[in-house]
Scaffold this motif. Sequence first.
Motif, PDB file in Angstrom:
ATOM      1  N   ASN A   1       0.679  -1.181  -0.137  1.00  0.00           N
ATOM      2  CA  ASN A   1       0.017  -0.042  -0.128  1.00  0.00           C
ATOM      3  C   ASN A   1       1.022   1.312  -0.157  1.00  0.00           C
ATOM      4  OD1 ASN A   1      -2.140  -1.752   0.153  1.00  0.00           O
ATOM      5  ND2 ASN A   1      -3.079  -0.631   1.961  1.00  0.00           N
ATOM      6  N   LEU A   2       0.624   2.214  -0.943  1.00  0.00           N
ATOM      7  CA  LEU A   2       1.449   3.371  -1.041  1.00  0.00           C
ATOM      8  C   LEU A   2       0.828   4.425   0.059  1.00  0.00           C
ATOM      9  CD1 LEU A   2       1.643   3.942  -4.816  1.00  0.00           C
ATOM     10  CD2 LEU A   2       3.075   2.723  -3.199  1.00  0.00           C
TER      11      LEU A   2
ATOM     12  N   LEU B   1      -1.405   9.030  -4.447  1.00  0.00           N
ATOM     13  CA  LEU B   1      -0.800   7.615  -4.032  1.00  0.00           C
ATOM     14  C   LEU B   1      -1.993   6.536  -3.903  1.00  0.00           C
ATOM     15  CD1 LEU B   1       1.381   8.901  -1.106  1.00  0.00           C
ATOM     16  CD2 LEU B   1       2.364   8.157  -3.278  1.00  0.00           C
ATOM     17  N   LYS B   2      -2.794   6.649  -3.581  1.00  0.00           N
ATOM     18  CA  LYS B   2      -4.182   5.935  -3.727  1.00  0.00           C
ATOM     19  C   LYS B   2      -4.580   5.526  -4.875  1.00  0.00           C
ATOM     20  CE  LYS B   2      -6.734   3.154  -1.146  1.00  0.00           C
ATOM     21  NZ  LYS B   2      -5.986   2.140  -0.425  1.00  0.00           N
ATOM     22  N   ALA B   3      -4.670   6.446  -5.723  1.00  0.00           N
ATOM     23  CA  ALA B   3      -5.087   6.112  -7.318  1.00  0.00           C
ATOM     24  C   ALA B   3      -3.989   5.357  -7.891  1.00  0.00           C
ATOM     25  CB  ALA B   3      -5.243   7.280  -7.869  1.00  0.00           C
ATOM     26  N   GLN B   4      -2.658   5.572  -7.736  1.00  0.00           N
ATOM     27  CA  GLN B   4      -1.499   4.841  -8.192  1.00  0.00           C
ATOM     28  C   GLN B   4      -1.733   3.327  -7.683  1.00  0.00           C
ATOM     29  OE1 GLN B   4       0.895   5.912 -10.408  1.00  0.00           O
ATOM     30  NE2 GLN B   4       0.933   3.846 -10.607  1.00  0.00           N
ATOM     31  N   GLU B   5      -1.788   3.273  -6.369  1.00  0.00           N
ATOM     32  CA  GLU B   5      -1.954   2.066  -5.697  1.00  0.00           C
ATOM     33  C   GLU B   5      -3.029   0.970  -6.310  1.00  0.00           C
ATOM     34  OE1 GLU B   5      -3.921   0.358  -1.551  1.00  0.00           O
ATOM     35  OE2 GLU B   5      -2.313   1.911  -1.421  1.00  0.00           O
ATOM     36  N   LYS B   6      -4.142   1.724  -6.383  1.00  0.00           N
ATOM     37  CA  LYS B   6      -5.379   0.974  -7.256  1.00  0.00           C
ATOM     38  C   LYS B   6      -5.043   0.526  -8.558  1.00  0.00           C
ATOM     39  CE  LYS B   6      -9.331   2.924  -4.730  1.00  0.00           C
ATOM     40  NZ  LYS B   6     -10.613   3.874  -4.981  1.00  0.00           N
ATOM     41  N   PHE B   7      -4.261   1.485  -9.598  1.00  0.00           N
ATOM     42  CA  PHE B   7      -3.971   1.164 -10.647  1.00  0.00           C
ATOM     43  C   PHE B   7      -2.864  -0.031 -10.899  1.00  0.00           C
ATOM     44  CE2 PHE B   7      -1.413   1.973 -14.510  1.00  0.00           C
ATOM     45  CZ  PHE B   7      -2.256   1.989 -15.442  1.00  0.00           C
ATOM     46  N   ASN B   8      -1.846   0.150  -9.768  1.00  0.00           N
ATOM     47  CA  ASN B   8      -0.937  -1.037  -9.855  1.00  0.00           C
ATOM     48  C   ASN B   8      -1.629  -2.236  -9.611  1.00  0.00           C
ATOM     49  OD1 ASN B   8       0.749   0.901 -10.054  1.00  0.00           O
ATOM     50  ND2 ASN B   8       1.725   1.011  -7.743  1.00  0.00           N
ATOM     51  N   LYS B   9      -2.772  -2.344  -8.665  1.00  0.00           N
ATOM     52  CA  LYS B   9      -3.397  -3.508  -8.348  1.00  0.00           C
ATOM     53  C   LYS B   9      -4.474  -4.029  -9.668  1.00  0.00           C
ATOM     54  CE  LYS B   9      -2.967  -3.026  -3.444  1.00  0.00           C
ATOM     55  NZ  LYS B   9      -3.751  -2.679  -2.232  1.00  0.00           N
TER      56      LYS B   9
ATOM     57  N   VAL C   1     -10.953  10.263  -9.840  1.00  0.00           N
ATOM     58  CA  VAL C   1     -10.760  10.729 -11.138  1.00  0.00           C
ATOM     59  C   VAL C   1      -9.301  10.467 -11.404  1.00  0.00           C
ATOM     60  CG1 VAL C   1     -12.572  12.429 -10.797  1.00  0.00           C
ATOM     61  CG2 VAL C   1     -10.638  13.082  -9.944  1.00  0.00           C
ATOM     62  N   LYS C   2      -8.312  10.389 -10.475  1.00  0.00           N
ATOM     63  CA  LYS C   2      -7.117  10.118 -10.647  1.00  0.00           C
ATOM     64  C   LYS C   2      -6.745   8.792 -11.215  1.00  0.00           C
ATOM     65  CE  LYS C   2      -5.118  13.786  -7.750  1.00  0.00           C
ATOM     66  NZ  LYS C   2      -4.479  14.111  -6.488  1.00  0.00           N
ATOM     67  N   LEU C   3      -7.516   7.817 -10.661  1.00  0.00           N
ATOM     68  CA  LEU C   3      -7.407   6.501 -11.197  1.00  0.00           C
ATOM     69  C   LEU C   3      -8.100   6.461 -12.776  1.00  0.00           C
ATOM     70  CD1 LEU C   3      -7.265   3.366 -11.045  1.00  0.00           C
ATOM     71  CD2 LEU C   3      -9.350   3.491 -10.065  1.00  0.00           C
ATOM     72  N   TYR C   4      -8.944   7.325 -13.195  1.00  0.00           N
ATOM     73  CA  TYR C   4      -9.542   7.405 -14.278  1.00  0.00           C
ATOM     74  C   TYR C   4      -8.360   7.952 -15.414  1.00  0.00           C
ATOM     75  CZ  TYR C   4     -12.073   9.310 -18.361  1.00  0.00           C
ATOM     76  OH  TYR C   4     -12.721   9.330 -19.540  1.00  0.00           O
ATOM     77  N   GLU C   5      -7.701   9.084 -14.882  1.00  0.00           N
ATOM     78  CA  GLU C   5      -6.692   9.561 -15.523  1.00  0.00           C
ATOM     79  C   GLU C   5      -5.747   8.595 -15.954  1.00  0.00           C
ATOM     80  OE1 GLU C   5      -4.134  14.014 -15.268  1.00  0.00           O
ATOM     81  OE2 GLU C   5      -4.410  12.548 -13.433  1.00  0.00           O
TER      82      GLU C   5
END
Length: 252
Positions: A145-146, A185-193, A242-246
């Motif tokens: 987790n980031l 950080l949370k969006a990047q973490e979700k994207f990584n998963k 929205v950052k996950l969408y981006e």
Amino acid sequence: MDKIPISVFIIAQDEEQHIARVLDSCQQFSEIILVDSGSSDNTKSIAESKGAKVLHHDWAGYAKQKQYAMSLCKNDWVLNLDADEELTPDLIEAFKHFISSEHDFVALKCRRNDLFIGRFFSKLTRLPTNTRLFKKEHVQYYINNLVHEGPEIKGKLKHTNKFFNHYGYSNIDQLTEKYNKYSTLKAQEKFNKGKKPSLLKLILIYPLEFIRNYFIYRYCFSGFRGFIFANLSAYYALSKEVKLYELSKTSK
């Protein structure tokens, strides 16, 4: 007077504004560990003057940094705090009673009392909870987790309504800066998963989060400050989506 057999561990960098306050509130405990990731201010010297054992460790991310700090603790019971927090006497008493009682619980979850725009929220507000006191052998931080790194508790968890004070949300600029950092950080973490953005969530997340905070968690009893806080919390929830969408559109 015997010290309470709990090891406090704190990770910090450039926290001279806050560090004395949190350490002053920890003087009843037998060990205080501060892991510094490269402060350029007086954080380290202040911490040493308050009796903390200060060690340097290059920043490895929230989870790994806390896992490392916890590994340095000598006591079975450990207490994680942030530099911008402060223990209250009632919570310290709850900790003493908890570790001296016979039970099979391995962790204690307590409340967090946030200072916002010069005041703490109404006593009618449902305060958020954090797990901070635990037996280190039953805990592992979420290394992948980031942000919102845990801890993961392996065993029974007990709750207390006693709280610690938190000064990290004291003004709007400070709060929005943290929300911006954490949402990235949370969006990047979700994207990584491998998680995908949801149109329905993008549409509904803001109003639902506002309703949850303003009415269910009862920030409505804190007047206009509560209204502002509920909106900022809703925006934080939307920002993660929205950052996950981006990321999903720009990382192909």
